[in-house]
Motif scaffolding. Structure first.
Motif, PDB file in Angstrom:
ATOM      1  N   LYS A 105       0.901  -1.195   0.116  1.00 43.27           N
ATOM      2  CA  LYS A 105      -0.221   0.002  -0.100  1.00 43.27           C
ATOM      3  C   LYS A 105       0.914   1.241   0.023  1.00 43.27           C
ATOM      4  O   LYS A 105       0.723   2.327  -0.591  1.00 43.27           O
ATOM      5  N   ALA A 106       1.978   1.236   0.625  1.00 38.86           N
ATOM      6  CA  ALA A 106       2.824   2.268   0.565  1.00 38.86           C
ATOM      7  C   ALA A 106       3.564   2.665  -0.764  1.00 38.86           C
ATOM      8  O   ALA A 106       3.561   3.644  -1.119  1.00 38.86           O
ATOM      9  N   VAL A 107       3.770   1.673  -1.272  1.00 44.39           N
ATOM     10  CA  VAL A 107       4.391   1.880  -2.817  1.00 44.39           C
ATOM     11  C   VAL A 107       3.358   2.449  -3.627  1.00 44.39           C
ATOM     12  O   VAL A 107       3.532   3.322  -4.419  1.00 44.39           O
ATOM     13  N   MET A 108       2.347   2.029  -3.365  1.00 43.57           N
ATOM     14  CA  MET A 108       0.914   2.353  -4.289  1.00 43.57           C
ATOM     15  C   MET A 108       0.438   3.672  -3.910  1.00 43.57           C
ATOM     16  O   MET A 108       0.077   4.655  -4.831  1.00 43.57           O
ATOM     17  N   GLY A 109       0.519   3.947  -2.588  1.00 46.31           N
ATOM     18  CA  GLY A 109       0.211   5.287  -1.785  1.00 46.31           C
ATOM     19  C   GLY A 109       1.160   6.556  -2.486  1.00 46.31           C
ATOM     20  O   GLY A 109       0.660   7.705  -2.372  1.00 46.31           O
ATOM     21  N   LEU A 110       2.352   6.208  -2.793  1.00 45.48           N
ATOM     22  CA  LEU A 110       3.353   7.229  -3.391  1.00 45.48           C
ATOM     23  C   LEU A 110       3.318   7.253  -4.776  1.00 45.48           C
ATOM     24  O   LEU A 110       4.264   8.151  -5.232  1.00 45.48           O
ATOM     25  N   LEU A 111       2.639   6.554  -5.536  1.00 50.96           N
ATOM     26  CA  LEU A 111       2.877   6.935  -6.865  1.00 50.96           C
ATOM     27  C   LEU A 111       2.592   7.836  -7.499  1.00 50.96           C
ATOM     28  O   LEU A 111       1.598   8.770  -7.275  1.00 50.96           O
ATOM     29  N   ASN A 112       3.432   8.501  -8.366  1.00 49.83           N
ATOM     30  CA  ASN A 112       3.472   9.902  -8.931  1.00 49.83           C
ATOM     31  C   ASN A 112       2.701   9.581 -10.319  1.00 49.83           C
ATOM     32  O   ASN A 112       3.274   8.735 -11.241  1.00 49.83           O
ATOM     33  N   PRO A 113       1.890  10.378 -10.690  1.00 46.28           N
ATOM     34  CA  PRO A 113       1.162  10.343 -12.011  1.00 46.28           C
ATOM     35  C   PRO A 113       2.153  10.284 -13.187  1.00 46.28           C
ATOM     36  O   PRO A 113       1.990   9.583 -14.166  1.00 46.28           O
ATOM     37  N   ILE A 114       2.802  11.423 -13.034  1.00 48.63           N
ATOM     38  CA  ILE A 114       3.694  11.749 -13.992  1.00 48.63           C
ATOM     39  C   ILE A 114       4.962  10.268 -14.430  1.00 48.63           C
ATOM     40  O   ILE A 114       5.066  10.047 -15.252  1.00 48.63           O
ATOM     41  N   GLU A 115       5.415   9.906 -13.167  1.00 49.71           N
ATOM     42  CA  GLU A 115       6.250   8.618 -13.444  1.00 49.71           C
ATOM     43  C   GLU A 115       5.330   7.500 -13.768  1.00 49.71           C
ATOM     44  O   GLU A 115       5.931   6.891 -14.527  1.00 49.71           O
ATOM     45  N   ILE A 116       4.115   7.378 -13.347  1.00 47.87           N
ATOM     46  CA  ILE A 116       3.451   6.044 -14.104  1.00 47.87           C
ATOM     47  C   ILE A 116       3.192   6.191 -15.636  1.00 47.87           C
ATOM     48  O   ILE A 116       3.459   5.518 -16.365  1.00 47.87           O
ATOM     49  N   ILE A 117       2.777   7.544 -16.013  1.00 49.11           N
ATOM     50  CA  ILE A 117       2.648   7.662 -17.279  1.00 49.11           C
ATOM     51  C   ILE A 117       3.776   7.424 -18.171  1.00 49.11           C
ATOM     52  O   ILE A 117       4.134   6.923 -19.140  1.00 49.11           O
ATOM     53  N   THR A 118       4.848   8.075 -17.782  1.00 47.60           N
ATOM     54  CA  THR A 118       6.355   8.109 -18.360  1.00 47.60           C
ATOM     55  C   THR A 118       6.735   6.555 -18.431  1.00 47.60           C
ATOM     56  O   THR A 118       7.064   6.193 -19.426  1.00 47.60           O
ATOM     57  N   SER A 119       6.610   5.845 -17.365  1.00 47.51           N
ATOM     58  CA  SER A 119       7.058   4.545 -17.360  1.00 47.51           C
ATOM     59  C   SER A 119       6.157   3.752 -18.424  1.00 47.51           C
ATOM     60  O   SER A 119       6.925   2.629 -19.155  1.00 47.51           O
ATOM     61  N   TYR A 120       4.948   3.927 -18.374  1.00 52.78           N
ATOM     62  CA  TYR A 120       4.064   2.930 -19.101  1.00 52.78           C
ATOM     63  C   TYR A 120       4.370   3.134 -20.697  1.00 52.78           C
ATOM     64  O   TYR A 120       4.396   2.142 -21.385  1.00 52.78           O
ATOM     65  N   PHE A 121       4.299   4.401 -20.877  1.00 51.05           N
ATOM     66  CA  PHE A 121       4.447   4.811 -22.354  1.00 51.05           C
ATOM     67  C   PHE A 121       6.204   4.276 -22.867  1.00 51.05           C
ATOM     68  O   PHE A 121       6.388   4.186 -23.944  1.00 51.05           O
ATOM     69  N   LYS A 122       7.002   4.317 -21.969  1.00 53.64           N
ATOM     70  CA  LYS A 122       8.515   3.759 -22.208  1.00 53.64           C
ATOM     71  C   LYS A 122       8.576   2.326 -22.288  1.00 53.64           C
ATOM     72  O   LYS A 122       9.291   1.847 -23.125  1.00 53.64           O
ATOM     73  N   HIS A 123       7.857   1.691 -21.427  1.00 54.80           N
ATOM     74  CA  HIS A 123       7.895   0.081 -21.358  1.00 54.80           C
ATOM     75  C   HIS A 123       6.945  -0.722 -21.990  1.00 54.80           C
ATOM     76  O   HIS A 123       7.317  -2.109 -22.110  1.00 54.80           O
ATOM     77  N   ILE A 124       5.709  -0.288 -22.419  1.00 49.77           N
ATOM     78  CA  ILE A 124       4.913  -1.005 -22.852  1.00 49.77           C
ATOM     79  C   ILE A 124       4.368  -0.611 -24.169  1.00 49.77           C
ATOM     80  O   ILE A 124       4.502   0.570 -24.528  1.00 49.77           O
TER      81      ILE A 124
END
Length: 314
Positions: A105-124
């Motif tokens: 939950k701590a991992v998910m609670g600290l998710l940064n929207p910009i990091e998520i978007i950048t990572s997903y468009f980079k890796h998949i």
């Protein structure tokens, strides 16, 4: 033996957990790639409302939901019993629960929207990344005020995250794995889910000065993905249609309301996005519920859901 079929999608940390386990166990397996967003027609035919989640493990017409149950099945097939939650000591089970429900939950609670978007468009693939972002925006709008990750501030989640990262690093100071043995256990797989995701999103930026975690992550990643083959959607449907669910052990047949219509509520940290899973109760013990579903395209299937879930991606 029936084919081991993993219904998965790109970028899911829980799918990665199972892929790493299949690779470690050196099992041949088959993959059915589903979309990052809804609907998922193939999974809906097989598992009803559980189609919102991945991974799903299919063996013939038995459908295993949630990574706790999936890991148990793979552990039984491979003979690697320590990779099942149910073969851990009580102390190890408590630690595994903490890693899933507090550290996760701590991992998910600290998710940064910009990091998520950048990572997903980079890796998949772009299409999958786009589907993921659109789906998550829809989920957020639909479940406003229900998300348990909103219970704490970012600073509180950060303190919890760093506490667990230091604990993990400390254990790994003198051991190759969190099992405190020369081989990994279910505890390692639980931690791997969230550490892998953190590395994918932000290169474990909160684990600076904790070198043992990165060495352990490299060991876990080295298990690779094993020997697998992609299957078409019609193939997994045909496999279910051509199969019969395995016989249910007599220990599951003492449940009340057996053979009656019932619903199962998935009770992990993403339960708030889920509708109940419906079917006829055909088995239940202290660990899981087995529901029977029928559909014209697949005949009869059995859906296996743990009573206390350990996570899947929504």
């Amino acid at each position: 033996m029936e084919k081991i079929i993993l219904h998965r999608n790109y970028g899911s940390p829980y799918c990665q957990k199972i892929i790493a386990m299949l690779g470690y166990c050196k099992l041949d397996w088959f993959s059915e790639l589903t979309s990052k967003g809804m609907p998922r027609p193939t999974q809906e035919i097989l598992a009803g409302n559980y189609s919102r989640r991945v991974p799903i493990l299919q063996i013939g017409s038995d459908i295993y939901c949630d990574t706790k149950e999936i890991c148990h099945q793979i552990a039984e097939i491979s003979g690697n019993k320590v990779l099942s939650y149910y073969h851990l000591t009580e102390e190890q089970q408590v630690f595994s629960d903490q890693l899933e429900f507090e550290f996760g939950k701590a991992v998910m609670g600290l998710l940064n929207p910009i990091e998520i978007i950048t990572s997903y468009f980079k890796h998949i693939p772009i299409k999958d990344a786009y589907e993921f972002i659109v789906d998550r925006l829809q989920v957020k709008k639909r479940t406003k005020g229900k998300n348990p990750l909103e219970e704490k501030s970012k600073d509180e989640w950060k303190s919890i995250l760093i506490y667990y990262l230091k604990m993990i690093d400390g254990i790994l100071e003198n051991h190759q794995f969190l099992s405190e043995n020369s081989v990994p256990s279910y505890v390692d797989l639980t931690a791997y889910t969230h550490v892998w995701y953190s590395y994918r999103l932000n290169h474990l930026k909160y684990a600076k000065g904790l070198p043992n975690i990165k060495k352990w992550l490299k060991r876990m990643d080295s298990f690779d993905i094993g020997n697998y083959k992609e299957l078409a959607k019609n193939e997994v449907i045909n496999i279910a249609l051509a199969s019969e669910p395995k016989l249910i052990d007599s220990s599951f047949l003492n449940a009340t309301k057996l053979n009656e219509e019932t619903s199962v509520v998935v009770n992990d940290e993403l339960a708030f996005i889920m509708n109940p899973v419906n079917g006829v109760l055909v088995g239940k013990d202290s660990k899981k519920t087995i529901l029977e579903r029928r559909h014209s395209k697949i005949g009869k299937v059995h859906i296996h859901v743990p009573l206390n879930c350990h996570g899947a991606c929504g």
